[in-house]
Design a protein around this motif. Structure first.
Motif, PDB file in Angstrom:
ATOM      1  N   HIS A   1      -9.760   7.063   0.410  1.00 15.89           N
ATOM      2  CA  HIS A   1      -9.047   5.884  -0.086  1.00 15.89           C
ATOM      3  C   HIS A   1      -7.617   5.812   0.459  1.00 15.89           C
ATOM      4  CE1 HIS A   1      -6.974   3.287  -3.103  1.00 15.89           C
ATOM      5  NE2 HIS A   1      -8.110   2.602  -3.024  1.00 15.89           N
ATOM      6  N   ASP A   2      -6.904   6.916   0.427  1.00 16.08           N
ATOM      7  CA  ASP A   2      -5.511   6.898   0.913  1.00 16.08           C
ATOM      8  C   ASP A   2      -5.446   6.556   2.394  1.00 16.08           C
ATOM      9  OD1 ASP A   2      -4.718   7.588  -1.619  1.00 16.08           O
ATOM     10  OD2 ASP A   2      -4.599   9.747  -1.183  1.00 16.08           O
ATOM     11  N   GLU A   3      -6.333   7.143   3.189  1.00 17.52           N
ATOM     12  CA  GLU A   3      -6.341   6.849   4.616  1.00 17.52           C
ATOM     13  C   GLU A   3      -6.690   5.380   4.873  1.00 17.52           C
ATOM     14  OE1 GLU A   3      -7.657   9.355   3.164  1.00 17.52           O
ATOM     15  OE2 GLU A   3      -7.284  11.245   4.242  1.00 17.52           O
TER      16      GLU A   3
ATOM     17  N   ASP B   1     -10.187   1.235  12.765  1.00 19.75           N
ATOM     18  CA  ASP B   1     -10.496   2.617  12.419  1.00 19.75           C
ATOM     19  C   ASP B   1     -11.825   2.777  11.686  1.00 19.75           C
ATOM     20  OD1 ASP B   1      -8.068   3.270  13.534  1.00 19.75           O
ATOM     21  OD2 ASP B   1      -7.000   3.360  11.613  1.00 19.75           O
TER      22      ASP B   1
ATOM     23  N   VAL C   1      -6.226   2.803   2.815  1.00 19.64           N
ATOM     24  CA  VAL C   1      -5.122   1.951   2.368  1.00 19.64           C
ATOM     25  C   VAL C   1      -4.000   1.942   3.408  1.00 19.64           C
ATOM     26  CG1 VAL C   1      -3.290   1.708   0.640  1.00 19.64           C
ATOM     27  CG2 VAL C   1      -5.639   2.156  -0.084  1.00 19.64           C
ATOM     28  N   ASN C   2      -3.696   3.097   3.950  1.00 19.43           N
ATOM     29  CA  ASN C   2      -2.666   3.164   4.987  1.00 19.43           C
ATOM     30  C   ASN C   2      -3.079   2.392   6.242  1.00 19.43           C
ATOM     31  OD1 ASN C   2      -1.039   4.780   3.337  1.00 19.43           O
ATOM     32  ND2 ASN C   2      -1.927   6.680   4.125  1.00 19.43           N
ATOM     33  N   SER C   3      -4.344   2.498   6.604  1.00 20.42           N
ATOM     34  CA  SER C   3      -4.833   1.737   7.766  1.00 20.42           C
ATOM     35  C   SER C   3      -4.782   0.245   7.500  1.00 20.42           C
ATOM     36  CB  SER C   3      -6.268   2.160   8.102  1.00 20.42           C
ATOM     37  OG  SER C   3      -6.333   3.521   8.476  1.00 20.42           O
ATOM     38  N   SER C   4      -5.090  -0.144   6.252  1.00 20.95           N
ATOM     39  CA  SER C   4      -5.054  -1.561   5.912  1.00 20.95           C
ATOM     40  C   SER C   4      -3.634  -2.107   5.960  1.00 20.95           C
ATOM     41  CB  SER C   4      -5.658  -1.773   4.518  1.00 20.95           C
ATOM     42  OG  SER C   4      -5.643  -3.129   4.153  1.00 20.95           O
ATOM     43  N   LYS C   5      -2.665  -1.333   5.471  1.00 24.32           N
ATOM     44  CA  LYS C   5      -1.267  -1.779   5.509  1.00 24.32           C
ATOM     45  C   LYS C   5      -0.760  -1.885   6.941  1.00 24.32           C
ATOM     46  CE  LYS C   5      -0.002   0.111   0.987  1.00 24.32           C
ATOM     47  NZ  LYS C   5       0.836   1.097   0.247  1.00 24.32           N
ATOM     48  N   ALA C   6      -1.252  -1.001   7.790  1.00 27.74           N
ATOM     49  CA  ALA C   6      -0.832  -1.039   9.191  1.00 27.74           C
ATOM     50  C   ALA C   6      -1.645  -2.016  10.027  1.00 27.74           C
ATOM     51  CB  ALA C   6      -0.927   0.362   9.798  1.00 27.74           C
TER      52      ALA C   6
END
Length: 536
Positions: free
Chosen positions: A493-495, A508, A497-502
């Motif tokens: 989930h954290d990875e 990915d 979310v970070n990919s979505s924000k970027a």
């Protein structure tokens, strides 16, 4: 190496069949002795006196049950294949006789299934003809009509067995010890034997009125009642033995088979995954050996008992991990493509059906095309659970990063989401992107234009399907796919979310190639719903 593994696996299956025959003989002997001593002794003048005829009846009873067990093992299959209809067989025979045109491979396979059904029905009729008479032998109320009525009873049981598709091997969700599983099935076997023997008795009693007079005799009412009781007891004993054999066959043949070298051996240290991969890639499609291999792989991926075997999947080269994912993603991809073809046919025929309010033959054919892919739902469920568990475990156990570097995570997510969209479409659920009807109003509120006619029509289709076997199977498969996707999303989930924000979520976690079902934008939208824990 793979040849030796195949030979060992075949030996294990043969040993299971021999063990099934041995235990079936023991339980049948116990049931035969108890029925003679407790149920039929009041109708026998000398129940405890041994005789040559009684020994011959006992031997004939065991031989008839051996015939039933052998036919049951030949018919049983983990995958429910569709049989060829008599019309299809007649047309194929006519084409072969006129133009020497060989039948298609699919028709030949379904013809073998039809032949298996026919042989099983013949075996149940012959087995009942011998076994019921063997149980009722030496009873004072034994009559000649017992033989002919037993044929009808055995044929009725065979028809019920084939129609209810009880020949399909059902793998239990929880693997218990064989003795415990067999013991838990005895009450259901008794209930099933009571119902089937009662139905068989009624049918045979009606048929007995049409027998020629030479088979009928004028007897007193008391003797007539005794004959009927003896026949019913004989049917119950035989059906009870058959039900126990059926349950024992299911327990022994669906037991987990471990495809791994002994722990601590040289093969376990060098390549412990080769036996499992050889069984998955080299066994015949939809065979019992292949299903047992998928079951073993699923338990290795989901449980923490054989962690050394799961750790071997993440070896440095990444070839083992790719092979495991390939054998699991391939069935899901084929399943999705079949659903896509069936959904297109169903949608085209549904519009025609809504116009004419009639069930056309074309629509029924399209509905059957939708139902066919769900026949192997057990295999597809295992594949979805395997790839989800393996991807989730790669977050901590993949020391070399083979799952991420090979692009397998994106392939797994894309395949699972595409498959889920296809399954939801077969359930009548709307899967397309939001239409321009949704208008953005003040304060960011979404306003939708009314289209009640189309919405009511779609609801009518969905409600119609809810009572069908297709809907229940699709609902189960959709639930398994959602759970599998959530298993991956909750782990990464954290990875994500970070990919979505970027702005890298699509790059990915989703393949850039054309998806199996739907569009690339639809896959991303569905994945975002899972990321927000709003997919249902």
């Amino acid at each position: 190496m793979s040849l030796l593994i195949a030979i060992d696996a075949d030996t294990v299956l043969q040993n299971r069949f021999l063990g099934f025959l041995i235990w079936q003989s023991i339980q049948s002997a116990v049931v035969f002795a108890l029925s003679k001593a407790l149920l039929l002794s009041p109708f026998t003048s000398s129940p405890l006196s041994p005789s040559l005829g009684g020994a011959a009846a006992f031997l004939a009873f065991h031989l008839s049950l051996l015939l039933f067990s052998a036919s049951l093992s030949l018919l049983a299959s983990p995958s429910p294949d569709r049989a060829a209809s008599p019309l299809e067989l007649a047309l194929a025979a006519a084409r072969f006789a006129v133009a020497s045109a060989p039948p298609a491979p699919d028709l030949r396979r379904r013809a073998r299934v039809s032949l298996g059904f026919l042989l099983f029905l013949s075996a149940t009729a012959v087995s009942a003809f011998v076994s019921v008479a063997s149980v009722c032998w030496k009873c004072d109320s034994f009559s000649g009509t017992t033989w002919l009525r037993s044929l009808a009873v055995g044929l009725l049981y065979g028809l019920h067995y084939v129609y209810k598709r009880r020949w399909v091997l059902e793998f239990p969700i929880i693997q218990r010890p064989p003795f415990f599983s067999f013991k838990m099935g005895i009450p259901s076997a008794i209930g099933q034997a009571l119902k089937l023997s009662g139905a068989g008795y009624l049918v045979s009693a009606m048929l007995s009125f049409f027998l020629p007079d030479v088979y009928k005799s004028q007897v007193a009412m008391q003797k007539f009642l005794a004959e009927e009781i003896v026949f019913y007891v004989g049917c119950f004993v035989v059906f009870f033995c058959w039900e126990l054999s059926h349950h024992l066959h299911q327990v022994l043949h669906t037991k987990r088979l471990t495809f791994a070298p002994p722990k601590g051996s040289a093969a376990a240290e060098t390549n412990p995954s080769e036996p499992l991969l050889a069984a998955l890639e080299g066994s015949p499609p939809k065979s019992l050996l292949q299903y047992l291999a998928y079951l073993d792989l699923c338990m290795v991926c989901e449980r923490n008992v054989d962690t050394w075997r799961r750790a071997a999947f993440f070896e440095e080269t990444g070839e083992t991990y790719k092979r495991v994912l390939a054998v699991c993603l391939r069935p899901l991809e084929q399943f999705t493509l079949k659903l896509a073809e069936g959904s297109e046919s169903y949608s085209a025929n549904n519009s025609l059906q809504l116009s004419h309010q009639l069930h056309s033959p074309a629509e029924r054919q399209a509905d059957s095309r939708l139902y066919e892919p769900f026949q192997d739902i057990q295999l597809y469920a295992w594949c979805a659970r395997i790839v989800a568990s393996l991807t989730a475990h790669s977050h901590k156990e993949d020391r070399f990063g083979v799952a991420q570097l090979s692009g397998s995570n994106a392939a797994v997510i894309s395949t699972l989401v595409s498959c889920l969209l296809a399954v939801e479409a077969s359930m009548g659920k709307k899967t397309n992107l939001p239409s321009p009807n949704y208008l953005m109003g003040p304060a960011g509120i979404k306003w939708a234009t009314h289209s009640s006619g189309r919405r009511d029509a779609a609801a009518g289709i969905t409600v119609k399907r809810k009572g069908s076997p297709l809907y229940s199977r699709a609902y189960s498969m959709a639930d398994i796919l959602r759970t599998s996707i959530y298993c991956i999303v909750s782990t990464f989930h954290d990875e994500m979310v970070n990919s979505s924000k970027a702005g890298l979520l699509e790059k990915d976690w989703v393949l850039m190639s054309k998806p199996l079902y739907g569009t690339h934008e639809l896959i991303v939208q569905k994945l975002r719903l899972f990321l927000d824990f709003q997919a249902s």
